[in-house]
Design an enzyme around this catalytic site. Structure first.
Site, short mmCIF file in Angstrom:
data_model
loop_
_atom_site.label_atom_id
_atom_site.label_comp_id
_atom_site.label_asym_id
_atom_site.label_seq_id
_atom_site.Cartn_x
_atom_site.Cartn_y
_atom_site.Cartn_z
N HIS A 17 0.87 -1.17 0.00
CA HIS A 17 0.00 0.00 0.00
C HIS A 17 0.90 1.22 0.00
O HIS A 17 1.84 1.29 0.80
CB HIS A 17 -0.90 0.00 1.24
CG HIS A 17 -2.02 0.98 1.14
ND1 HIS A 17 -1.81 2.33 1.25
CD2 HIS A 17 -3.34 0.82 0.91
CE1 HIS A 17 -2.97 2.95 1.10
NE2 HIS A 17 -3.92 2.05 0.90
N ARG A 25 -6.26 10.46 -0.52
CA ARG A 25 -5.84 10.97 -1.83
C ARG A 25 -7.03 11.18 -2.73
O ARG A 25 -7.09 12.12 -3.50
CB ARG A 25 -4.82 9.99 -2.44
CG ARG A 25 -3.47 10.11 -1.76
CD ARG A 25 -2.52 9.02 -2.21
NE ARG A 25 -2.82 7.74 -1.57
CZ ARG A 25 -2.77 6.56 -2.17
NH1 ARG A 25 -2.43 6.50 -3.44
NH2 ARG A 25 -3.05 5.47 -1.52
#
Lengths: 557, 259
Positions: free
Chosen positions: A326, A346
Site C-alpha cells: 500500500h 488521496r
C-alpha cells in the site's frame, strides 16, 4: 509523540507550496498521470522486481515457481502434526460445510452455505471477525450508478489495475456480483454513507474511471465485518463458530474428496478433527510474514496458513510473485508504524509531496505504481523526509482536504484517523502525515475457477487466500468486494457439493505423508521448520534466549 | 523499513543502548520497557507471545481492551493495548474476553422501534445513569447517551452515536447494571441501516439490470479482446472528474443503461 522540531521545520516547506497546489486542484488541474510505458519503467523500483527477494518452490504442483522467500520457507517445512498419531476415525465434529477462517470471506461463505441448507462449522484462528476485512478502511467498489457506470467499466478498471493479467472469468463474476452484494449488505443493515434520499455516496479510488467506491465513514471493512458477524450470530443453530482453533491440515478421504480439517486449540494445545462434506478455505493473506522486511498493515493472524495447507493437498498457486504494497502506510510516530492510511485521503484531494514540498507523482496511480514512485523518490532521488529512526517517508498533505472541501471534512470522513493522530498530538487537519509503502495485500493465492472450486474436489477457496481475480495488482475497493462476492459463491457451491456430490470414505492424511516424502526426495532442508506458522513471533529475542528449558517433564511447559 | 514489531531488529536493539526505559506492571509483575512502546508491544517486549488480546494491532478490531491504573490514583483507566503508549508505573491487565448477553433475533422480523430493543434487552432499563460505560470507552463514545437514546426509542440517534464502536467489551465489563451495551448498539445500527435509512433506488436498478443481463454483451466483448485491444479501450475510457457533480454523465453511453 508530536512532530519533532526538525520535522516541524520541514512542514513549513509543505505549507509554502500548499496554496498553489490547492488552487490547481480546485481548477481540476491534476499532476500528469503516467502513461502505460512510464508505469512500466517506474515499476522497476517495486520490491516485486528484486530478484533476491524470491526463490523457487522445489516441491508440489507449482514446483519451479519463484515467489517470496518467506512463503517458500513455509512451503519447505513439515507439518505441525505427526500423521501417525492422529486418529481420524472418531471426528470431534461433523458438518455439511467446514469454513476455515472467520473474516469477510469465511463469514460470507458460512451465511450463504446456511442459506443453501447446510449446517456449518466456522473455525477461526483468533476471534470471529479478527481479519484483514475488519481493517479495510477505504471502501467497496460496485457499479451501482448505471447512468454513468456499469460492470463494463468496472471490468476495464480492474483489468488495467492488474496489468491485464487477471482471470477474465473471475473478474466478470466480481463486477457482476458487486451490486448484488451491496444490496445484500444494505439489507443486513450495514450503515453505508448515504445522501438523505438513500442514494449511496461514492468516490474515486486509484485507477477507477468512475466514482464507484461505496463506504461507511473510514471504517468500511469494520462495518461490513461486524454486520455479517452479527448476522452469523443470529443463526447459532446452523453456524457453529470455533474460535482460537486454527486449521493445521486438510483431511482428504479415500475417494480423493476434501473432507474437513485438523484444527488446533491454541489454548489447550489439543488437535481436533472436523469431518465435513465440503470445505472452504478462507484464511486470508500473509502480510505478517514481513516480506523483504517491510512493515505491514495486516492483521496479527495473516500468516499464509491456507496457502500452505491447500498446497500440501495439491492445489496450485497463482500470482503469488506479486505482493501489494500500500503506497501510504504511517511511518510516524513509531507506534503507528505500518498502519494503513486509506487511499481515500488521496481520493479526497490530498497530494503526495517530497521533502521540498513538491509533488512528484499523481496521487491516484494504481497502488503498485504509486508505491514504486514513493520508494524511488526516497531511495534514488534522495528527496524523502528523514525520520528520527533513520528511515524515510513522504508527506501526505491531508490539510488540503478541509481547504478544498470545507472545514470539518476530515473529521467527518476520517474520524478514525483523526482520533488516532490526535492521541499522538498531531492534528491531521493542520499538519500533513508521514507515509511510506507498507505490505498490504496478497495479490495471488490458490488457483480457483469462477465457482470457487480448487483442483481438489470438495475444497473451495475465496477471498485473499485465492488468486487470479486481481491479476498482478489489486485496485482499492476490490478486496472487500472479493471477500463478499467470492465468499458467497464459495458458500453456495460448497453447500451444493455437500448435498449432491460428496461421497463418504475413510479419512486420511496421506497427502501430508506424500508431501514429506517429496521434500526429502528433492533434498529440501526444512531446517526443523514446521508450518503453517499460525502466529508471528514478536516476543523479545533477548527473553527468548533466556527461555532455557529444553525438555519438559511434569506440569510446566 | 522496520516492521510492526521487528524480530529481525534484534541486532540493532543489542548494539544501541536503549534510553528512556520505564517501569510498568503487567498483571502486577514489574518489567522495564522502552518508553515509546504501546502496551501491546510492551507485553511482547517483556517476553509474552500473545494469543488472546491481540488482533488487528491497529485500533479497530477491539481484541485488546485493557484496564490500568497508577499507584497514587484510585481511578481505573482504559485503553486499547495496541493504541495506548506505556507510562511509568502503570498497573496493567488485559480484558480480552468478557461474557456478555447477546439476544437472538432475525432482523427481517423486527421493527425499528424502541420496544424492539427493550424487548430483546429488557435489562436496558436497569441503567442507573452512572456514566461508567462512557468513561470506560477507549473510542470516546458517549455510551450512556446512546443507551438512553435507545431507551427513548431514538434508534437513529443510538446508531449514529455508536458508529465508532469496536465492540471491545470494556463498557460491559464495568457496567454495574450488567448490560452489554455494545450488543445493544449493533442492534440499533442494523435496525437503522435496514429500516430507517431509505434504500438506494439506483442500487435496485443496478441489480435489476444485471439480472436482466443488460451488460452481458459489453462484458462478453471485453472478455474476448486480446490484450493490445483491451489496453487501447482502457486508455480511451473517460474518467469522471474527481470534483465533478454527482449527476455527471459520460459522452459514451453505449455500455450504460440510461433512463
Amino acid at each position: 509523540m508530536p512532530y519533532t522540531p526538525e520535522l516541524k521545520k520541514l512542514i513549513k516547506r509543505v505549507e509554502k507550496t500548499r496554496p498553489e497546489r490547492v488552487e490547481r486542484k480546485k481548477k481540476g488541474e491534476e499532476f500528469p498521470a503516467l502513461s502505460l510505458k512510464e508505469r512500466e519503467d517506474i515499476l522497476k523500483y517495486h520490491p516485486d522486481f528484486k530478484d533476491e527477494g524470491r526463490s523457487e518452490i522445489k516441491v508440489g504442483s507449482s514446483k519451479g515457481y519463484k515467489i517470496s522467500n518467506e512463503i517458500v520457507d513455509l512451503l519447505h517445512a513439515e507439518s505441525r502434526v505427526s500423521t501417525e498419531l492422529l486418529d481420524l476415525s472418531n471426528p470431534d465434529y461433523e458438518a455439511d460445510v467446514l469454513v476455515i477462517g472467520g473474516g469477510g470471506a469465511g463469514t460470507s461463505a458460512a451465511l450463504t452455505a446456511r442459506e443453501n441448507g447446510a449446517k456449518v462449522i466456522l473455525a477461526t484462528k483468533l476471534r470471529h471477525g479478527d481479519a484483514n476485512t475488519m481493517m479495510a478502511e477505504g471502501g467497496i467498489q460496485a457499479a451501482t450508478k448505471n447512468t454513468k457506470d456499469s460492470p463494463y467499466y468496472h471490468y476495464l478498471d480492474a483489468m488495467g489495475g492488474g496489468h491485464f493479467t487477471n482471470d477474465p472469468d473471475l473478474v466478470e463474476e466480481l463486477v457482476n456480483g458487486a451490486p448484488l452484494v451491496i444490496q445484500w449488505l444494505e439489507k443486513l443493515g450495514a450503515m453505508f454513507s448515504k445522501f438523505d434520499d438513500g442514494r449511496l455516496k461514492t468516490m474515486h479510488g486509484g485507477g477507477t474511471s468512475r466514482k464507484r467506491m461505496h463506504y461507511a465513514g473510514d471504517i468500511t471493512g469494520a462495518e461490513i465485518m461486524r454486520t455479517i458477524r452479527d448476522e452469523a450470530r443470529s443463526h447459532t443453530d446452523d453456524i457453529k463458530v470455533l474460535e482460537f482453533s486454527p486449521a493445521v491440515e486438510l483431511i482428504i478421504n479415500k475417494k480423493g474428496i476434501c473432507s474437513g480439517a485438523v484444527l488446533y486449540n491454541l489454548e489447550t494445545e489439543e488437535y481436533i478433527i472436523v469431518k465435513a462434506k465440503a470445505t472452504i478455505m478462507a484464511t486470508g493473506g500473509s502480510g505478517r510474514l514481513h516480506m523483504q522486511n517491510f512493515m505491514t498493515t495486516n492483521h496479527y493472524g495473516a500468516t499464509a496458513d491456507g496457502l500452505i495447507m491447500a498446497y500440501r493437498a495439491g492445489v496450485s498457486l497463482k500470482f503469488l510473485h506479486t505482493v501489494q504494497y500500500h503506497p501510504t502506510g504511517a511511518v510516524f510516530p513509531e507506534q503507528s508504524e505500518g498502519l494503513l492510511i486509506t487511499e481515500k485521503f488521496r481520493g479526497a484531494g490530498a497530494n503526495i509531496v517530497n521533502v521540498e514540498g513538491k509533488q512528484f507523482v499523481y496521487e491516484r496511480e494504481p497502488r503498485d505504481v504509486e508505491a514504486s514512485a514513493i520508494i524511488r523518490e526516497c531511495i534514488e532521488a534522495g528527496k524523502g523526509i528523514p525520520l528520527p529512526n533513520g528511515k524515510y517517508g513522504v508527506w501526505l498533505d491531508s490539510p488540503m482536504i478541509d481547504i478544498i472541501k470545507g472545514e470539518g471534512t476530515v473529521r467527518k470522513e476520517f474520524p478514525g484517523k483523526w482520533i488516532l493522530f490526535k492521541r499522538y498530538d498531531i492534528d491531521i487537519t493542520k499538519d500533513p502525515m508521514l507515509v511510506y509503502p507498507t505490505l498490504h495485500y496478497q495479490n495471488g493465492g490458490l488457483e480457483i475457477n469462477s465457482k470457487c472450486e480448487t483442483s481438489l474436489p470438495g475444497l473451495y477457496a475465496g477471498g485473499e487466500v485465492s488468486g487470479g481475480v486481481h491479476g498482478e495488482n489489486r485496485l482499492m475497493g476490490n478486496s472487500l468486494l472479493d471477500v463478499t462476492v467470492f465468499g458467497r459463491i464459495a458458500g453456495e457451491a460448497a453447500a451444493g457439493f455437500a448435498h449432491n456430490k460428496y461421497k463418504d470414505a475413510k479419512l486420511t492424511l496421506e497427502h501430508v505423508d506424500k508431501y514429506h516424502k517429496e521434500l526429502k526426495r528433492e533434498g529440501v532442508d526444512t531446517k526443523g521448520r514446521v508450518s503453517p506458522m499460525l502466529l508471528p513471533d514478536y516476543s523479545n529475542p533477548d527473553v527468548r534466549k533466556r527461555q532455557l528449558t529444553t525438555q519438559y517433564l511434569g506440569t510446566m511447559r | 523499513m522496520s516492521k510492526d514489531s521487528a524480530p529481525k531488529n534484534k541486532s540493532k536493539k543489542q548494539s544501541e543502548p536503549i534510553h528512556d526505559m520505564v517501569p510498568i506492571f503487567l498483571m502486577g509483575k514489574k518489567y522495564d520497557v522502552p518508553a515509546t512502546l504501546t502496551i501491546q508491544k510492551a507485553f511482547e517486549y517483556a517476553g509474552y507471545q500473545l494469543v488472546r488480546g491481540c488482533g488487528c494491532r491497529g485500533g479497530i478490531c477491539g481484541a485488546c481492551g485493557t484496564v490500568y491504573r497508577f499507584p497514587d490514583s484510585y481511578r481505573i483507566e482504559v485503553g486499547l493495548a495496541c493504541q495506548t503508549v506505556v507510562e511509568p508505573n502503570m498497573y496493567i491487565a488485559q480484558i480480552p474476553f468478557f461474557p456478555a448477553n447477546r439476544a437472538q433475533y432475525d432482523l427481517e422480523k423486527l421493527e425499528p422501534t424502541g420496544s424492539t430493543v427493550t424487548a430483546l434487552y429488557p435489562e436496558i432499563y436497569k441503567c442507573v445513569g452512572c456514566g461508567t460505560c462512557t468513561r470506560s470507552c477507549p473510542m470516546d463514545i458517549d455510551v450512556m447517551e446512546y443507551i438512553s437514546r435507545a431507551i427513548r426509542g431514538d434508534i437513529a440517534g443510538a446508531a449514529e452515536l455508536s458508529f465508532d464502536c469496536v465492540m471491545c467489551g470494556l463498557c460491559a465489563a464495568r457496567c454495574p447494571a450488567e448490560e452489554a451495551q455494545y450488543n445493544i448498539a449493533i442492534l440499533t445500527r442494523r435496525l437503522y441501516g435496514r429500516y430507517i435509512v431509505p434504500g438506494a433506488r439506483h442500487l435496485k436498478d443496478a441489480v435489476e439490470n444485471i439480472k436482466k443481463k443488460k451488460f452481458e454483451k459489453g462484458l462478453g466483448k471485453l472478455k474476448k479482446m486480446n490484450v493490445d485491444k483491451l489496453k487501447e479501450v482502457y486508455n480511451e475510457r473517460e474518467t469522471e472528474p474527481q470534483f465533478g457533480p454527482e449527476d455527471w454523465e459520460p459522452e459514451n453511453k453505449d455500455y450504460l443503461v440510461t433512463k
